[in-house]
Design an enzyme around this catalytic site. Structure first.
Site, short mmCIF file in Angstrom:
data_model
loop_
_atom_site.label_atom_id
_atom_site.label_comp_id
_atom_site.label_asym_id
_atom_site.label_seq_id
_atom_site.Cartn_x
_atom_site.Cartn_y
_atom_site.Cartn_z
N GLU A 123 0.81 -1.22 0.00
CA GLU A 123 0.00 0.00 0.00
C GLU A 123 0.85 1.28 0.00
O GLU A 123 1.69 1.47 0.89
CB GLU A 123 -0.92 0.00 1.23
CG GLU A 123 -1.94 1.13 1.18
CD GLU A 123 -2.95 1.09 2.31
OE1 GLU A 123 -2.91 0.17 3.13
OE2 GLU A 123 -3.78 2.02 2.35
N LYS A 146 -7.37 -0.50 11.48
CA LYS A 146 -6.79 -0.88 10.18
C LYS A 146 -5.50 -0.10 9.95
O LYS A 146 -4.49 -0.63 9.49
CB LYS A 146 -7.81 -0.62 9.06
CG LYS A 146 -7.39 -1.10 7.68
CD LYS A 146 -6.51 -0.12 6.93
CE LYS A 146 -6.13 -0.65 5.54
NZ LYS A 146 -5.07 0.15 4.89
N HIS A 167 -1.66 10.80 1.05
CA HIS A 167 -1.87 9.46 0.52
C HIS A 167 -1.95 9.48 -1.00
O HIS A 167 -1.31 8.69 -1.68
CB HIS A 167 -3.15 8.88 1.13
CG HIS A 167 -3.43 7.47 0.72
ND1 HIS A 167 -2.56 6.43 0.99
CD2 HIS A 167 -4.48 6.92 0.07
CE1 HIS A 167 -3.07 5.31 0.52
NE2 HIS A 167 -4.23 5.58 -0.05
N ASP A 200 3.21 -15.09 11.71
CA ASP A 200 1.83 -15.42 11.32
C ASP A 200 0.94 -14.19 11.60
O ASP A 200 0.51 -13.97 12.73
CB ASP A 200 1.41 -16.63 12.16
CG ASP A 200 -0.01 -17.08 11.90
OD1 ASP A 200 -0.77 -16.31 11.27
OD2 ASP A 200 -0.37 -18.18 12.34
P1 HMG Z 1 4.79 15.40 4.24
O1 HMG Z 1 4.70 16.38 5.38
O2 HMG Z 1 4.37 15.88 2.89
O3 HMG Z 1 6.23 14.77 4.16
O4 HMG Z 1 3.93 14.13 4.63
P2 HMG Z 1 7.62 15.46 3.78
O5 HMG Z 1 7.76 15.41 2.30
O6 HMG Z 1 7.78 16.77 4.49
O7 HMG Z 1 8.66 14.42 4.43
C1 HMG Z 1 8.75 14.25 5.84
C2 HMG Z 1 9.24 12.84 6.14
O8 HMG Z 1 8.20 11.91 5.84
C3 HMG Z 1 10.43 12.42 5.30
O9 HMG Z 1 11.62 12.85 5.92
C4 HMG Z 1 10.30 10.91 5.34
O10 HMG Z 1 10.75 10.39 6.58
C5 HMG Z 1 8.79 10.74 5.25
P3 HMG Z 1 12.98 12.99 5.02
O11 HMG Z 1 13.33 11.65 4.55
O12 HMG Z 1 12.63 13.94 3.89
O13 HMG Z 1 13.95 13.55 6.00
N1 HMG Z 1 8.37 10.67 3.83
C6 HMG Z 1 8.61 9.64 3.02
N2 HMG Z 1 9.24 8.48 3.22
C7 HMG Z 1 9.30 7.62 2.19
N3 HMG Z 1 8.77 7.88 0.96
C8 HMG Z 1 8.13 9.04 0.71
C9 HMG Z 1 8.04 9.98 1.77
N4 HMG Z 1 7.45 11.19 1.87
C10 HMG Z 1 7.68 11.60 3.13
N5 HMG Z 1 7.62 9.27 -0.48
C11 HMG Z 1 3.13 11.90 4.42
C12 HMG Z 1 3.67 13.12 3.71
C13 HMG Z 1 2.62 10.89 3.41
C14 HMG Z 1 4.25 11.28 5.27
C15 HMG Z 1 1.98 12.37 5.40
O14 HMG Z 1 1.02 13.04 4.64
C16 HMG Z 1 1.32 11.25 6.15
O15 HMG Z 1 1.87 10.71 7.08
N6 HMG Z 1 0.06 10.91 5.77
C17 HMG Z 1 -0.64 9.78 6.34
C18 HMG Z 1 -0.63 8.67 5.34
C19 HMG Z 1 -1.18 7.36 5.87
O16 HMG Z 1 -1.52 7.22 7.02
N7 HMG Z 1 -1.25 6.39 5.01
C20 HMG Z 1 -1.72 5.08 5.30
C21 HMG Z 1 -2.71 4.65 4.24
S1 HMG Z 1 -4.27 5.37 4.54
C22 HMG Z 1 -4.97 4.12 5.53
O17 HMG Z 1 -5.07 3.02 5.10
C23 HMG Z 1 -5.21 4.28 7.00
C24 HMG Z 1 -6.22 5.23 7.54
O18 HMG Z 1 -7.52 5.04 7.02
C25 HMG Z 1 -6.21 4.96 9.02
C26 HMG Z 1 -7.13 5.82 9.82
O19 HMG Z 1 -8.17 6.23 9.29
O20 HMG Z 1 -6.81 6.00 11.02
C27 HMG Z 1 -5.81 6.64 7.25
#
Ligand code: HMG
Length: 426
Positions: free
Chosen positions: A82, A261, A376, A277
């Site tokens: 994902e 989740k 996301h 597992d």
């Molecule tokens: P951002 O502020 O745009 O990130 O957040 P950034 O570009 O400023 O980067 C900050 C740091 O984030 C980076 O530090 C990395 O550590 C990491 P750096 O390396 O630059 O020193 N980072 C990444 N690491 C790897 N690959 C990348 C990357 N981009 C940033 N491409 C971010 C962007 C996506 C991190 C933020 O918006 C976030 O945390 N969003 C949440 C996303 C999430 O939870 N996704 C899970 C899927 S959705 C789901 O299934 C669950 C849910 O329904 C659960 C719930 O409802 O509770 C949401």
């Protein structure tokens, strides 16, 4: 050893990441070789692990760097398909590290087996007879699996509960580094003739329970709210919303399911990477989430205005293993354990629960501020570009175009890819 610096790890190519891991000296030569040569699970071994094998299914194996847990930095291997899960975990790890990282507590580490008896006519008498023979029964269980006793483990306690028409005998077993399913099942089956005699009932089944309440693990962290926003007032407002998000998951099962989740986005990824597992871990944790009669969020967040910090904590069963099952068979699983510094089962359990809490923090932070789609979808766009058939050089430009679209879907991606290609031709 070179000082570990992880900033920008995301922007590197897989080859550059492997080189960096090599420079940091995080892997032994065998694991390094597995990574460099992309050694996968040999088909002949896969064919011994399950039945009717014809091929294998590959999944991405990533690293979420620099998780500070109990004062030590870990690079967590994550197997997930994902987008944005690893980014979110890495982001949360980075933020939480600035506030001191995670602390974990392993409350105990034992598995529970059960023998369910039916046709017991006198429950009181049956219970008394069984309990007077408790030492004998524990010894009998241990005799059925002497190797675990040699390793310092074995059956530890036995108790009885009556539920409807069933008399259920529970036994807790110290399984040491193994998850212990086979061990516990063997022990439970060895007890059935004696239990039938003592209870004058019949055995319905003898089996391990995945509801591992004797393997509870807690992870917690205290975060300075300044990481939520530089503006004090906004940080205060966002901290309150974070706490409300955790409360919502306590009162609404629809939200609790999604909340959990998100936690399992992290937990499953590390459980899978370490060859464990994940069905067992999921089953136990979801049962634990409904232990008070309603399914609730597994994590809880509180806000202390006086110290301007939010505190997150999560407790759940984590009966994880570092030996047994398929753990020694899969070369990539070996890399995962090596990368973590070959932790024992208790240490690994703490890392897994910390990752779950980090994942939850990232999701709640996004949900209560920008909304989930911003981060996301930025990463989802990459998957859409690939799905639309973009070649490596086309992914970047197509993602940029997709991010400007109101409705990001496969049809849009395909049509944008076509126009990109047409523009290149003309
Ligand atoms: P951002 O502020 O745009 O990130 O957040 P950034 O570009 O400023 O980067 C900050 C740091 O984030 C980076 O530090 C990395 O550590 C990491 P750096 O390396 O630059 O020193 N980072 C990444 N690491 C790897 N690959 C990348 C990357 N981009 C940033 N491409 C971010 C962007 C996506 C991190 C933020 O918006 C976030 O945390 N969003 C949440 C996303 C999430 O939870 N996704 C899970 C899927 S959705 C789901 O299934 C669950 C849910 O329904 C659960 C719930 O409802 O509770 C949401």
């Amino acid at each position: 050893m070179t000082k570990l610096k992880w900033t920008g790890f995301a922007k590197k190519s897989p080859q550059e990441r492997i080189e960096l891991i090599k420079t940091f000296g995080l892997l032994d030569s065998e694991s390094q070789d597995i990574l460099e040569n992309q050694v996968s699970l040999p088909l002949e071994i896969a064919n011994q692990m399950a039945e009717n094998i014809v091929t294998e299914l590959a999944l991405p194996f990533a690293i979420a760097p620099d998780f500070l847990v109990n004062g030590k930095s870990y690079q967590l291997p994550m197997v997930t398909e994902e987008p944005s899960v690893v980014a979110a975990a890495s982001f949360a790890a980075k933020l939480i590290k600035h506030s001191g990282g995670f602390k974990t507590t392993v409350h105990s580490r034992q598995m529970i087996g059960q023998v369910a008896l039916f046709d017991v006519t006198d429950f009181e008498k049956a219970s008394t007879h069984i309990m007077t023979q408790k030492s004998f029964l524990l010894e009998l269980a241990n005799q059925a699996h002497p190797s675990i006793v040699k390793r310092g483990g074995g059956a530890r306690d036995l108790w009885i509960e009556q539920k409807e028409d069933f008399l259920i005998v529970y036994v807790s077993v110290d399984t040491k580094e193994a998850m212990g399913a086979n061990m516990v099942n063997t022990m439970m089956e060895a007890l059935t003739p004696s239990l039938e005699k003592l209870s004058k009932g019949q055995t319905l089944m003898a089996i391990l329970s995945n509801y591992a309440t004797e393997s509870l693990v807690t992870a917690e962290c205290t975060i300075n709210i300044s990481i939520l926003s530089r503006n004090k007032e906004e940080a205060h407002h966002l901290a309150k919303k974070l706490v409300m998000a955790s409360q919502l998951a306590q009162v609404d099962s629809y939200r609790a399911s999604t909340h959990n989740k998100g936690i399992f986005n992290g937990i499953d990824a590390l459980v899978m990477a370490t060859g464990n597992d994940w069905r067992a871990i999921e089953a136990g944790a979801h049962t634990y989430a409904s232990r008070n009669g309603q399914y609730r969020g597994l994590s809880q967040w509180s806000y202390d205005e006086a110290t301007a910090t939010v505190h997150g904590q999560m407790t759940l069963p984590m009966p994880i293993a570092t030996r047994g099952g398929s753990i020694g068979l899969n070369p990539t699983v070996q890399v995962a354990h090596d990368l973590l510094g070959n932790p024992d089962a208790k240490e690994l359990a703490g890392l897994i629960v910390s990752l779950g809490l980090a994942q939850n923090f990232a999701a709640l932070k996004a949900l209560t501020s920008t909304g989930i789609q911003a981060g996301h979808m930025k990463l989802q766009a990459k998957s859409l570009a690939l799905l639309a058939g973009a070649r490596e050089a086309e992914v970047g430009p197509l993602v940029q175009k997709l991010l400007n679209e109101k409705h990001m879907n496969l049809t849009t991606a395909e049509s944008l890819l076509n126009s990109l290609r047409n523009a290149k031709r003309s």
